[in-house]
Design an enzyme around this catalytic site. Structure first.
Site, PDB file in Angstrom:
ATOM      1  N   LYS A  44       0.854  -1.188   0.000  1.00 26.67           N
ATOM      2  CA  LYS A  44       0.000   0.000   0.000  1.00 26.67           C
ATOM      3  C   LYS A  44       0.889   1.238   0.000  1.00 26.67           C
ATOM      4  O   LYS A  44       2.039   1.188   0.424  1.00 26.67           O
ATOM      5  CB  LYS A  44      -0.897  -0.029   1.238  1.00 26.67           C
ATOM      6  CG  LYS A  44      -1.869   1.136   1.337  1.00 26.67           C
ATOM      7  CD  LYS A  44      -2.895   0.887   2.413  1.00 26.67           C
ATOM      8  CE  LYS A  44      -3.768   2.120   2.651  1.00 26.67           C
ATOM      9  NZ  LYS A  44      -4.354   2.678   1.442  1.00 26.67           N
ATOM     10  N   GLY A  45       0.371   2.347  -0.505  1.00 33.70           N
ATOM     11  CA  GLY A  45       1.151   3.573  -0.586  1.00 33.70           C
ATOM     12  C   GLY A  45       1.696   4.020   0.765  1.00 33.70           C
ATOM     13  O   GLY A  45       1.001   3.948   1.783  1.00 33.70           O
ATOM     14  N   ALA A  69     -12.423   6.010  -2.449  1.00 37.34           N
ATOM     15  CA  ALA A  69     -11.837   7.332  -2.193  1.00 37.34           C
ATOM     16  C   ALA A  69     -11.169   7.284  -0.822  1.00 37.34           C
ATOM     17  O   ALA A  69     -11.450   8.083   0.060  1.00 37.34           O
ATOM     18  CB  ALA A  69     -12.908   8.419  -2.241  1.00 37.34           C
ATOM     19  N   ILE A  70     -10.294   6.275  -0.663  1.00 35.83           N
ATOM     20  CA  ILE A  70      -9.625   6.079   0.624  1.00 35.83           C
ATOM     21  C   ILE A  70      -8.770   7.288   0.981  1.00 35.83           C
ATOM     22  O   ILE A  70      -8.656   7.676   2.136  1.00 35.83           O
ATOM     23  CB  ILE A  70      -8.749   4.805   0.594  1.00 35.83           C
ATOM     24  CG1 ILE A  70      -9.607   3.572   0.255  1.00 35.83           C
ATOM     25  CG2 ILE A  70      -8.022   4.613   1.915  1.00 35.83           C
ATOM     26  CD1 ILE A  70     -10.681   3.252   1.251  1.00 35.83           C
ATOM     27  N   LEU A  72      -5.462   7.419   0.294  1.00 33.32           N
ATOM     28  CA  LEU A  72      -4.099   6.953   0.596  1.00 33.32           C
ATOM     29  C   LEU A  72      -3.791   6.953   2.094  1.00 33.32           C
ATOM     30  O   LEU A  72      -2.681   7.270   2.514  1.00 33.32           O
ATOM     31  CB  LEU A  72      -3.059   7.789  -0.171  1.00 33.32           C
ATOM     32  CG  LEU A  72      -3.129   7.642  -1.696  1.00 33.32           C
ATOM     33  CD1 LEU A  72      -2.332   8.749  -2.379  1.00 33.32           C
ATOM     34  CD2 LEU A  72      -2.605   6.272  -2.119  1.00 33.32           C
ATOM     35  N   CYS A 128      -1.046  11.254  -7.251  1.00 33.22           N
ATOM     36  CA  CYS A 128      -1.241  12.157  -6.105  1.00 33.22           C
ATOM     37  C   CYS A 128      -1.394  13.603  -6.590  1.00 33.22           C
ATOM     38  O   CYS A 128      -0.722  14.019  -7.539  1.00 33.22           O
ATOM     39  CB  CYS A 128      -0.042  12.089  -5.161  1.00 33.22           C
ATOM     40  SG  CYS A 128       0.261  10.474  -4.425  1.00 33.22           S
ATOM     41  N   GLY A 215     -11.722  -2.711 -11.052  1.00 29.16           N
ATOM     42  CA  GLY A 215     -12.474  -3.941 -11.232  1.00 29.16           C
ATOM     43  C   GLY A 215     -12.679  -4.293 -12.692  1.00 29.16           C
ATOM     44  O   GLY A 215     -12.201  -3.591 -13.599  1.00 29.16           O
ATOM     45  N   GLY A 241      -5.463  -3.630 -14.116  1.00 28.55           N
ATOM     46  CA  GLY A 241      -6.745  -2.983 -14.388  1.00 28.55           C
ATOM     47  C   GLY A 241      -7.823  -4.005 -14.684  1.00 28.55           C
ATOM     48  O   GLY A 241      -8.023  -4.380 -15.826  1.00 28.55           O
ATOM     49  N   GLY A 263      -5.656  -6.548  -8.451  1.00 24.67           N
ATOM     50  CA  GLY A 263      -6.105  -5.603  -7.442  1.00 24.67           C
ATOM     51  C   GLY A 263      -7.438  -5.941  -6.821  1.00 24.67           C
ATOM     52  O   GLY A 263      -7.531  -6.729  -5.883  1.00 24.67           O
TER      53      GLY A 263
END
Length: 300
Positions: A44-45, A69-70, A72, A128, A215, A241, A263
């Site tokens: 994860k970032g 829309a986590i 990051l 970002c 997805g 993707g 993903g």
């Protein structure tokens, strides 16, 4: 049968990794996935300081995929070095660390902290928003993308993958910009900007209004972009993707991706990467393919 690939100078036992943000740093999946079998784990970032992320709700399902829309959210580089790298070093897999930042200086701070650690590659998330350029993503302007790649390469001790945003007019131009900046590889696609409205609440489904679409719904567009990028640059491409089975992964490889990342599929089938690795091997055996590299970019 050779299943290994050389990706920007790093030998991977197979071409399958996971997409950043869908796998944590592997600990959540260790009971479902044999991490030793993955070509690499992409984390994860990671940012220079802890990020809280966006307000909730920040995930919703859509037809054929999901929006997130986590923002990051992550605990920052200090905890990552203390906790996550030692965890991953227990396994026989390569480590790709995804790096995020709101300024070039923030990226560089993380890259410099990782220089002395035992990781294998850096993946720079240029989706970002650049706070010094009015919020435009680094990955939406070719010159910004070139500059960030160039500056990070001056500080990086590991090979640098630049992760491209698909929310651009010309993905080939962005890939060439990353290559011109000295990137050792590119990865794509990141998520597409999308929206969902809850008609019963008459409100946005996400607190952020928009989110990143991922997805199966995005796979045909992602595949097209990977093909275009792979034919625009000489550096290797990590394709992703909407990959959810071995056939999907093979399409990306045949389009020119030297590696693939899985993903969103991890969320509803935690063992999907194992199935994809086995499925690629079965395809090779069935079709008399002795080396996975024979398939890379075979469709012109």
């Amino acid at each position: 049968m050779n299943f290994s690939v050389n990706f920007a100078g790093v030998e991977m036992k197979n071409p399958v990794t996971v997409a950043s943000g869908t796998f944590g740093s592997g600990a959540e999946y260790k009971d479902f996935v044999d991490l030793n079998r993955l070509g690499a784990v992409t984390t994860k970032g990671v940012s220079s300081v802890p990020w809280q992320g966006n307000q909730t709700p920040r995930i919703c399902e859509t037809y054929g995929g999901m929006l997130n829309a986590i923002g990051l959210q992550n605990p920052g580089i200090d905890l990552f070095i203390e906790r996550d790298i030692p965890f991953l070093k227990q396994y026989d897999t390569k480590i790709i660390v995804n790096v995020c930042g709101r300024t070039v200086e923030e990226y560089i701070e993380v890259v410099e902290r990782l220089a002395a650690t035992d990781i294998d590659m850096l993946e720079i998330n240029i989706s970002c928003p650049n706070v010094k350029a009015g919020g435009i993503a680094f990955g939406q302007d070719p010159e910004l993308a070139r500059q960030v790649a160039d500056k990070i390469k001056q500080h990086a001790k590991q090979p640098v993958i630049v992760k491209l945003s698909p929310n651009v007019t010309d993905i080939a131009e962005m890939a060439r910009a990353a290559e011109a900046g000295g990137a050792d590889a590119v990865s794509l696609v990141n998520t597409f900007t999308g929206m969902k409205i809850d008609i019963n609440k008459r409100a946005f489904a996400l607190a952020n209004q928009t989110g990143g679409l991922s997805g199966p719904a995005i796979k045909p567009v992602a595949l097209r972009m990977v093909y275009q990028a792979a034919h625009a640059v000489k550096i290797p491409v990590l394709g992703m993707g909407g990959i959810s089975c071995a056939e999907d992964a093979l399409e990306f490889i045949m389009a020119g991706a030297r590696m693939v990342a899985v993903g969103t599929a991890n969320f509803h089938n935690p063992a999907v990467t194992m199935e994809i690795i086995d499925g690629i091997a079965e395809f090779m055996e069935k079709n008399g393919v002795k080396d996975i590299n024979e398939l890379c970019g075979c469709v012109k």
